[in-house]
Design a protein around this motif. Sequence first.
Motif, PDB file in Angstrom:
ATOM      1  N   ARG A  92      -1.960   1.473 -12.246  1.00  0.00           N
ATOM      2  CA  ARG A  92      -2.212   0.028 -12.264  1.00  0.00           C
ATOM      3  C   ARG A  92      -0.948  -0.740 -11.862  1.00  0.00           C
ATOM      4  O   ARG A  92      -1.029  -1.753 -11.147  1.00  0.00           O
ATOM      5  CB  ARG A  92      -2.673  -0.408 -13.659  1.00  0.00           C
ATOM      6  N   HIS A  93       0.193  -0.281 -12.344  1.00  0.00           N
ATOM      7  CA  HIS A  93       1.465  -0.924 -12.004  1.00  0.00           C
ATOM      8  C   HIS A  93       1.706  -0.876 -10.495  1.00  0.00           C
ATOM      9  O   HIS A  93       2.107  -1.883  -9.884  1.00  0.00           O
ATOM     10  CB  HIS A  93       2.588  -0.220 -12.756  1.00  0.00           C
ATOM     11  N   LEU A  94       1.466   0.275  -9.885  1.00  0.00           N
ATOM     12  CA  LEU A  94       1.628   0.384  -8.436  1.00  0.00           C
ATOM     13  C   LEU A  94       0.625  -0.488  -7.699  1.00  0.00           C
ATOM     14  O   LEU A  94       0.967  -1.174  -6.728  1.00  0.00           O
ATOM     15  CB  LEU A  94       1.462   1.847  -8.004  1.00  0.00           C
ATOM     16  N   ALA A  95      -0.623  -0.469  -8.153  1.00  0.00           N
ATOM     17  CA  ALA A  95      -1.663  -1.261  -7.493  1.00  0.00           C
ATOM     18  C   ALA A  95      -1.329  -2.738  -7.517  1.00  0.00           C
ATOM     19  O   ALA A  95      -1.601  -3.469  -6.548  1.00  0.00           O
ATOM     20  CB  ALA A  95      -3.016  -1.009  -8.154  1.00  0.00           C
ATOM     21  N   VAL A 119       0.811  -1.574  -3.041  1.00  0.00           N
ATOM     22  CA  VAL A 119       1.271  -0.445  -2.242  1.00  0.00           C
ATOM     23  C   VAL A 119       0.132   0.568  -2.142  1.00  0.00           C
ATOM     24  O   VAL A 119      -0.759   0.601  -2.998  1.00  0.00           O
ATOM     25  CB  VAL A 119       2.521   0.219  -2.862  1.00  0.00           C
ATOM     26  N   PRO A 120       0.120   1.393  -1.091  1.00  0.00           N
ATOM     27  CA  PRO A 120      -0.960   2.382  -0.946  1.00  0.00           C
ATOM     28  C   PRO A 120      -0.865   3.454  -2.035  1.00  0.00           C
ATOM     29  O   PRO A 120       0.196   4.054  -2.239  1.00  0.00           O
ATOM     30  CB  PRO A 120      -0.706   2.991   0.437  1.00  0.00           C
ATOM     31  N   VAL A 121      -1.974   3.688  -2.735  1.00  0.00           N
ATOM     32  CA  VAL A 121      -2.007   4.658  -3.827  1.00  0.00           C
ATOM     33  C   VAL A 121      -3.253   5.528  -3.720  1.00  0.00           C
ATOM     34  O   VAL A 121      -4.361   5.015  -3.575  1.00  0.00           O
ATOM     35  CB  VAL A 121      -2.009   3.972  -5.216  1.00  0.00           C
ATOM     36  N   ALA A 164      -6.535  -2.500  -5.073  1.00  0.00           N
ATOM     37  CA  ALA A 164      -7.407  -1.332  -5.025  1.00  0.00           C
ATOM     38  C   ALA A 164      -6.592  -0.065  -4.833  1.00  0.00           C
ATOM     39  O   ALA A 164      -5.512  -0.073  -4.229  1.00  0.00           O
ATOM     40  CB  ALA A 164      -8.427  -1.480  -3.898  1.00  0.00           C
ATOM     41  N   ILE A 165      -7.137   1.022  -5.371  1.00  0.00           N
ATOM     42  CA  ILE A 165      -6.553   2.350  -5.146  1.00  0.00           C
ATOM     43  C   ILE A 165      -7.692   3.288  -4.754  1.00  0.00           C
ATOM     44  O   ILE A 165      -8.868   2.999  -4.953  1.00  0.00           O
ATOM     45  CB  ILE A 165      -5.813   2.878  -6.399  1.00  0.00           C
ATOM     46  N   ARG A 166      -7.314   4.422  -4.172  1.00  0.00           N
ATOM     47  CA  ARG A 166      -8.284   5.486  -3.946  1.00  0.00           C
ATOM     48  C   ARG A 166      -8.194   6.478  -5.096  1.00  0.00           C
ATOM     49  O   ARG A 166      -7.104   6.862  -5.504  1.00  0.00           O
ATOM     50  CB  ARG A 166      -7.990   6.211  -2.635  1.00  0.00           C
ATOM     51  N   LEU A 167      -9.355   6.903  -5.609  1.00  0.00           N
ATOM     52  CA  LEU A 167      -9.397   7.851  -6.711  1.00  0.00           C
ATOM     53  C   LEU A 167     -10.167   9.093  -6.296  1.00  0.00           C
ATOM     54  O   LEU A 167     -11.278   9.000  -5.768  1.00  0.00           O
ATOM     55  CB  LEU A 167     -10.058   7.210  -7.936  1.00  0.00           C
ATOM     56  N   PRO A 186       8.154   6.731   2.182  1.00  0.00           N
ATOM     57  CA  PRO A 186       8.548   5.829   1.087  1.00  0.00           C
ATOM     58  C   PRO A 186       7.567   4.667   0.978  1.00  0.00           C
ATOM     59  O   PRO A 186       7.012   4.200   1.973  1.00  0.00           O
ATOM     60  CB  PRO A 186       9.938   5.356   1.519  1.00  0.00           C
ATOM     61  N   GLY A 187       7.332   4.233  -0.253  1.00  0.00           N
ATOM     62  CA  GLY A 187       6.454   3.085  -0.460  1.00  0.00           C
ATOM     63  C   GLY A 187       4.986   3.418  -0.462  1.00  0.00           C
ATOM     64  O   GLY A 187       4.144   2.516  -0.489  1.00  0.00           O
ATOM     65  N   GLU A 188       4.636   4.710  -0.448  1.00  0.00           N
ATOM     66  CA  GLU A 188       3.245   5.118  -0.605  1.00  0.00           C
ATOM     67  C   GLU A 188       3.206   6.276  -1.589  1.00  0.00           C
ATOM     68  O   GLU A 188       4.144   7.082  -1.647  1.00  0.00           O
ATOM     69  CB  GLU A 188       2.601   5.492   0.735  1.00  0.00           C
ATOM     70  N   TYR A 189       2.117   6.346  -2.361  1.00  0.00           N
ATOM     71  CA  TYR A 189       2.148   7.186  -3.557  1.00  0.00           C
ATOM     72  C   TYR A 189       0.861   7.989  -3.712  1.00  0.00           C
ATOM     73  O   TYR A 189      -0.246   7.475  -3.537  1.00  0.00           O
ATOM     74  CB  TYR A 189       2.315   6.308  -4.806  1.00  0.00           C
ATOM     75  N   MET A 190       1.026   9.272  -4.077  1.00  0.00           N
ATOM     76  CA  MET A 190      -0.061  10.063  -4.625  1.00  0.00           C
ATOM     77  C   MET A 190       0.330  10.401  -6.058  1.00  0.00           C
ATOM     78  O   MET A 190       1.368  11.011  -6.311  1.00  0.00           O
ATOM     79  CB  MET A 190      -0.318  11.338  -3.829  1.00  0.00           C
ATOM     80  N   VAL A 191      -0.519   9.994  -6.999  1.00  0.00           N
ATOM     81  CA  VAL A 191      -0.255  10.191  -8.426  1.00  0.00           C
ATOM     82  C   VAL A 191      -1.310  11.138  -8.972  1.00  0.00           C
ATOM     83  O   VAL A 191      -2.512  10.866  -8.869  1.00  0.00           O
ATOM     84  CB  VAL A 191      -0.287   8.854  -9.191  1.00  0.00           C
ATOM     85  N   VAL A 192      -0.866  12.263  -9.552  1.00  0.00           N
ATOM     86  CA  VAL A 192      -1.780  13.296 -10.018  1.00  0.00           C
ATOM     87  C   VAL A 192      -1.679  13.437 -11.529  1.00  0.00           C
ATOM     88  O   VAL A 192      -0.595  13.704 -12.065  1.00  0.00           O
ATOM     89  CB  VAL A 192      -1.483  14.649  -9.341  1.00  0.00           C
TER      90      VAL A 192
END
Length: 330
Positions: free
Chosen positions: A22-25, A29-31, A119-122, A156-162
Amino acid sequence: MKIAFVGKGGSGKTTLSSLFIRHLAASRVPVVAVDADINQHLGAALGLDEAESAGLPAMGAQLPLIKDYLRGANPRIASAETMIKTTPPGEGSRLLRIGEDNPVYEACARTVRMDDDAAIRLMATGPFTDSDLGVACYHSKVGAVELCLNHLVDGPGEYMVVDMTAGSDSFASGMFTRFDMTFLIAEPTRKGVSVYRQYKEYARDFGVGLKVVGNKVQGADDLDFLRAEVGDDLLTTVGHSDWVRAMEKGRPPRFELLEEANHQALRTLRETADAAYGDRDWQRYTRQMVHFHLKNAESWGNAKTGADLAAQVDPSFVLGEQLLATPQPV
């Protein structure tokens, strides 16, 4: 940046990973978020209702599609059937980018709206089902995530969070080496720090970036305990949160109303993850990928596929951001 959240069951791993997402969104930034835990709760923590969470497509069920897409025109991979979870990319492979549209995201990802239409992709591995009982282990489902990580080029500046599976199960494969930063969520108890000790020992020889986030910290005694147990690896702490309690009841306030101390903890997590970008070593990353692939090939992969999977390794190929501008094979 590729970021993992790990910890023992009940530590608050999924809650903290959802807050970080949520913080990144909120920063637009792309998540891409991935629920890789056997207990699939990340969707609910991100605000999906029960039906929406249950309706997320299972990456494990799309494994043939994922393999066929990533294989591309790689001449070293005879068929998608000969790909295993550790198969590395090579010349001709298709790679994944965080912000692009591709068949893998189309089949496996769903858009989740946050506050102010961020928005994020899940994506989710999918739950352990009745048909799996007695015939499969959960790591077979997580293999889809590992393949995607092996073929991901991110800048940099784009994230995949697992959100990883609980405990030290992550070490059943080489996936624990796929991340720029691993945040281990630990409660201020002996059980809470036991997973940290396991992770620290296993990860020591692989250059894994590891920081501890203390959760459910209620006072100076809890903080002193964590400092004594994990030392300089303690990055920040999170205490009681009325916002989280409301979220767990399905009635989350706007994210900006999260307690300021917890917002600051999330800012610290992001700053630490971003700083790890300077330590990124694509040569080592590719070398570790190949290392675990050869181990899996020898121990079970060759026998299962009937192929020499060592031949899939392209010795001249190094995954890296220089490939972001490379056209994908048709």
